[in-house]
Structures are given as C-alpha cells and as structure tokens.
Write an enzyme that holds these catalytic residues in place. Structure first.
Site, short mmCIF file in Angstrom:
data_model
loop_
_atom_site.label_atom_id
_atom_site.label_comp_id
_atom_site.label_asym_id
_atom_site.label_seq_id
_atom_site.Cartn_x
_atom_site.Cartn_y
_atom_site.Cartn_z
N GLU A 58 0.84 -1.19 0.00
CA GLU A 58 0.00 0.00 0.00
C GLU A 58 0.88 1.24 0.00
O GLU A 58 2.09 1.15 0.25
CB GLU A 58 -0.92 0.00 1.22
CG GLU A 58 -1.91 -1.15 1.23
CD GLU A 58 -2.90 -1.09 2.38
OE1 GLU A 58 -3.78 -1.96 2.44
OE2 GLU A 58 -2.78 -0.18 3.24
N GLN A 105 44.49 -8.38 -19.50
CA GLN A 105 44.36 -8.90 -18.15
C GLN A 105 43.27 -8.20 -17.35
O GLN A 105 42.57 -8.82 -16.54
CB GLN A 105 45.71 -8.77 -17.43
CG GLN A 105 45.82 -9.66 -16.20
CD GLN A 105 47.25 -9.69 -15.65
OE1 GLN A 105 47.84 -8.64 -15.40
NE2 GLN A 105 47.81 -10.88 -15.50
N GLU A 164 9.68 -8.85 -2.51
CA GLU A 164 9.79 -10.03 -1.63
C GLU A 164 10.60 -9.71 -0.39
O GLU A 164 11.22 -10.59 0.21
CB GLU A 164 10.41 -11.23 -2.36
CG GLU A 164 9.65 -11.71 -3.57
CD GLU A 164 8.24 -12.17 -3.28
OE1 GLU A 164 8.06 -13.12 -2.48
OE2 GLU A 164 7.30 -11.59 -3.84
#
Length: 291
Positions: A31, A187, A271
């Site tokens: 919300e 490298q 989540e």
C-alpha cells in the site's frame, strides 16, 4: 498461497486456470504507506452476513493491470496491542470485474518494463464469504510465508540476469578488438570476467542450497534470505561489470546490458528489501546462538 491455504473448491476455481495459463494472478499486499511493514496495511474488510466488503488502496502491484484473480490483504479486526499489530489481517481472493474494484494508474518503473506495476482501488468491494483464503486473522502468516518461499524465486531471477550479463560480456570480449587485440586477451578484462564467474557460481550454489532445504522440508528461511541478497546484488554487480567491458556500447539501448542493470534494481526490493533480509538473517543467527 492458494495451493497452500486454499480449499479444494478455491484450488479448482482459481489455481487450475492459472496453472493452465488461462488466467493471470496478482498478489496485492503493498500500500502507499505499507511496504516492508506488512502489519501496517490500512485496507479493511468487514463481514456483512454472507459477504465481505473490502475498502482500500494498493500500489506497486505486479500484473495488476492484466490479472484476472487478485489476492488482496486487508484488516478484518484491529490489532490487540502494539506488540501484536500483525494480528487481525486476512487474505481474500477477488476477481477482476467485481463491482467497486478498479485498476488505477500504471507506475512507470526503471526495469522489468514487460510487467509494469499499478495501483488498485477497492471501494466497498463485495466478495462472497468463502472468498477468504485461510483463516480469518491469519493473513499476515499467509503473506510472510509466501515471501519466505518467493525469495528463492527472486534469487533465481537474479541469477538469470547475472548469467545473461556474464554471457554478453564473454561474447563481446571475444569479438571486440582494441589495439588489434581481442579484449579477452587483456588482463584487466580477464579479472572482470573472473569476478563475474565467481559471483555467478556463488549465487547459484546458494540458491540451490536454499531450494534444497525447502524441498526437504527443513528450515530454509535464513538460507532464502542469504540467497536473495547474494543473487540480487550479484546481478547488479555483474551488469555493471558487463557495461564496463562493453565500454560506450554498455549504455547503448541497442545492446542488452543496460537493460540488465535496470532489471537488477527492483529485485533488490520486492519479496522483502535486502535490508529486511539482513535483519532476518541476524534474527535467525541470534535465535540459533540462544538455542
């Protein structure tokens, strides 16, 4: 959540068509004033005889614009006290097209543009009494336990982004030359690719670890949080490294790597934010130490 807490009738009516790809679902918890603080939601649901009446506003709802079935969380009773403010929440199944239910404005976000979230407006939405998912007052546990499992899925999503960034970087480093030499022979580039491989494999193994604990029925909460934090932050790191290897093309929209960086941002939030995951990990560690 419908598979875990739904009745046989609810599973038949809602879960089967979603699994078949005939209908789309959306999880409506967040919300305007309640995100990580699940217990702070203000939407209410009142029982009137044979039906519930739900009123409230939801935001940042994934699939909100296109879903057919919504799992809506609302407060059915006030919290008994400040310490137990998570009590009194319930989960409801609401179908699209129900009177009083309205899809609000779309929220334009940085990444995941294929699924923009939106607002949901519930103005005295009437749903049958049997639309309640699980027991009344236990919606907090329905939501939180769903997120515990969902964090493994989000970790896997992070690995997908990281893998894509890694593959793009390796491909570009082999085909692009500088000073008449392939980038992969430098490298500095090799160091970046090595760091990308380290991060990718670490995140993947942690996610498999969390998933295996869940499949075995063991306590996987801490592992899921560790996997979620590691994989989502790895996705961001690898996207940035891929952009560096691509040079100017890294920020060009015709190349995919700038998208990987955008998509990596929201997975650190939903989540449960990664800060919340760190709190969860700490609480689990303290509980283990005390026991």
């Amino acid at each position: 959540p419908i598979n875990e807490w739904g009745t046989e009738e609810q599973k038949k009516r809602y879960l089967v068509p979603m699994v078949a790809g005939e209908k789309i679902g959306a999880h409506a918890m967040t919300e305007p004033g309640a995100g990580s603080d699940v217990a702070g939601i203000k939407s209410t649901a009142k029982l009137h005889g044979s039906h519930w009446e739900i009123t409230g506003r939801k935001t940042f709802i994934t699939n909100g614009e296109i879903a057919d079935i919504y799992l809506v969380f609302a407060r059915t009773s006030p919290p008994p006290n400040k310490e137990d403010r998570h009590k009194g929440l319930s989960a409801f199944i609401v179908e699209r097209g129900t009177e009083g239910f309205q899809v609000g404005s779309k929220i334009e976000t940085t990444g995941l543009r294929g699924s923009q979230p939106c607002e949901l407006i519930l103005d005295r939405v009437r749903v049958p009494k049997d639309s309640l998912l699980g027991r009344e007052g236990e919606g907090f546990y329905v939501g939180v336990k769903t997120y515990d499992r969902g964090r493994i899925d989000v970790a896997a999503q992070g690995i997908g982004i990281a893998q894509a960034a890694y593959e793009a970087a390796v491909s570009y480093a082999q085909t692009r030359t500088s000073f008449e030499t392939p980038l992969i022979d430098f490298q500095q580039v090799q160091y970046k690719l090595a760091d990308m491989a380290i991060g990718l494999h670490t995140a993947r193994l942690l996610t498999y670890w969390a998933a295996s604990l869940k499949d075995q029925g063991k306590d996987f909460v801490k592992a899921a949080s560790i996997a979620k934090v590691t994989a989502t932050e790895t996705a961001e790191k690898l996207a940035l490294l891929a952009m560096m290897i691509h040079g100017g093309y890294g920020v060009a929209t015709e190349y995919p790597v700038e998208r990987f960086l955008r998509d990596s941002q929201i997975i650190k939030t939903y989540e449960g934010t990664n800060d919340i995951q760190r709190l969860t990990i700490a609480k689990q560690l303290i509980r283990e130490l005390k026991s």
